[in-house]
Design a protein around this motif. Sequence first.
Motif, short mmCIF file in Angstrom:
data_model
loop_
_atom_site.label_atom_id
_atom_site.label_comp_id
_atom_site.label_asym_id
_atom_site.label_seq_id
_atom_site.Cartn_x
_atom_site.Cartn_y
_atom_site.Cartn_z
N MET A 1 11.25 -18.67 -26.20
CA MET A 1 11.33 -17.53 -27.12
C MET A 1 10.20 -17.57 -28.14
SD MET A 1 13.98 -15.73 -26.31
CE MET A 1 14.48 -14.84 -27.75
N PRO A 2 9.49 -16.46 -28.30
CA PRO A 2 8.51 -16.39 -29.40
C PRO A 2 9.25 -16.23 -30.72
CG PRO A 2 8.57 -14.32 -28.19
CD PRO A 2 9.48 -15.27 -27.48
N ASP A 3 8.57 -16.47 -31.82
CA ASP A 3 9.17 -16.32 -33.13
C ASP A 3 9.37 -14.85 -33.46
OD1 ASP A 3 9.24 -19.04 -33.60
OD2 ASP A 3 7.22 -19.06 -34.45
N ARG B 1 17.06 -8.60 -31.78
CA ARG B 1 18.24 -8.80 -30.94
C ARG B 1 18.09 -8.08 -29.60
NH1 ARG B 1 23.02 -6.82 -34.31
NH2 ARG B 1 24.24 -7.57 -32.54
N LEU B 2 17.50 -6.90 -29.61
CA LEU B 2 17.28 -6.16 -28.37
C LEU B 2 16.34 -6.93 -27.45
CD1 LEU B 2 17.64 -3.65 -26.62
CD2 LEU B 2 15.80 -2.57 -27.93
N GLU B 3 15.26 -7.47 -28.00
CA GLU B 3 14.32 -8.26 -27.19
C GLU B 3 15.02 -9.50 -26.61
OE1 GLU B 3 10.08 -7.33 -29.42
OE2 GLU B 3 11.39 -8.90 -30.22
N ARG B 4 15.83 -10.16 -27.42
CA ARG B 4 16.54 -11.35 -26.96
C ARG B 4 17.43 -11.02 -25.77
NH1 ARG B 4 17.20 -15.94 -29.80
NH2 ARG B 4 16.49 -14.87 -31.66
N LYS B 5 18.14 -9.90 -25.85
CA LYS B 5 19.02 -9.49 -24.75
C LYS B 5 18.21 -9.17 -23.51
CE LYS B 5 22.63 -6.22 -23.54
NZ LYS B 5 23.50 -5.14 -24.03
N ARG B 6 17.12 -8.42 -23.67
CA ARG B 6 16.31 -8.04 -22.51
C ARG B 6 15.65 -9.25 -21.87
NH1 ARG B 6 13.01 -2.84 -24.03
NH2 ARG B 6 12.32 -3.15 -21.89
N ILE B 7 15.24 -10.22 -22.68
CA ILE B 7 14.68 -11.46 -22.14
C ILE B 7 15.74 -12.19 -21.33
CG2 ILE B 7 13.85 -13.77 -22.78
CD1 ILE B 7 12.45 -12.34 -25.20
#
Length: 109
Positions: free
Chosen positions: A58-60, A64-70
Amino acid sequence: MSASAAQCRAPGCQREARRNRMCWPHRYRWVRYGAYEGGEWSTADEFDIALAVECRRMPDGVTRLERKRIGLQLSERGLSLAEVARITRVTPRTVCRWRSARRRARGVS
């Protein structure tokens, strides 16, 4: 609020502080999301997502949306539940919920 009670340290909050100089709603959000107002859901940087999926870390400052899509993209690549949870820094149960919601959205049980 009593005269000796401290005020919540969240910007604009007038509630009485309890623990760590925060009111209960802001403390809960801080512990859960790392922010007073919860996490950002509205934006996602495709470059950050692609980078995290390729590098499997995970980049810094991801939203939350990016975390879910990742997490969902890592799942599609066949990573285990535990591995996706470790990389995205969420619980395995959260990854299960993401996967389940995606299956429901696609009409698969």
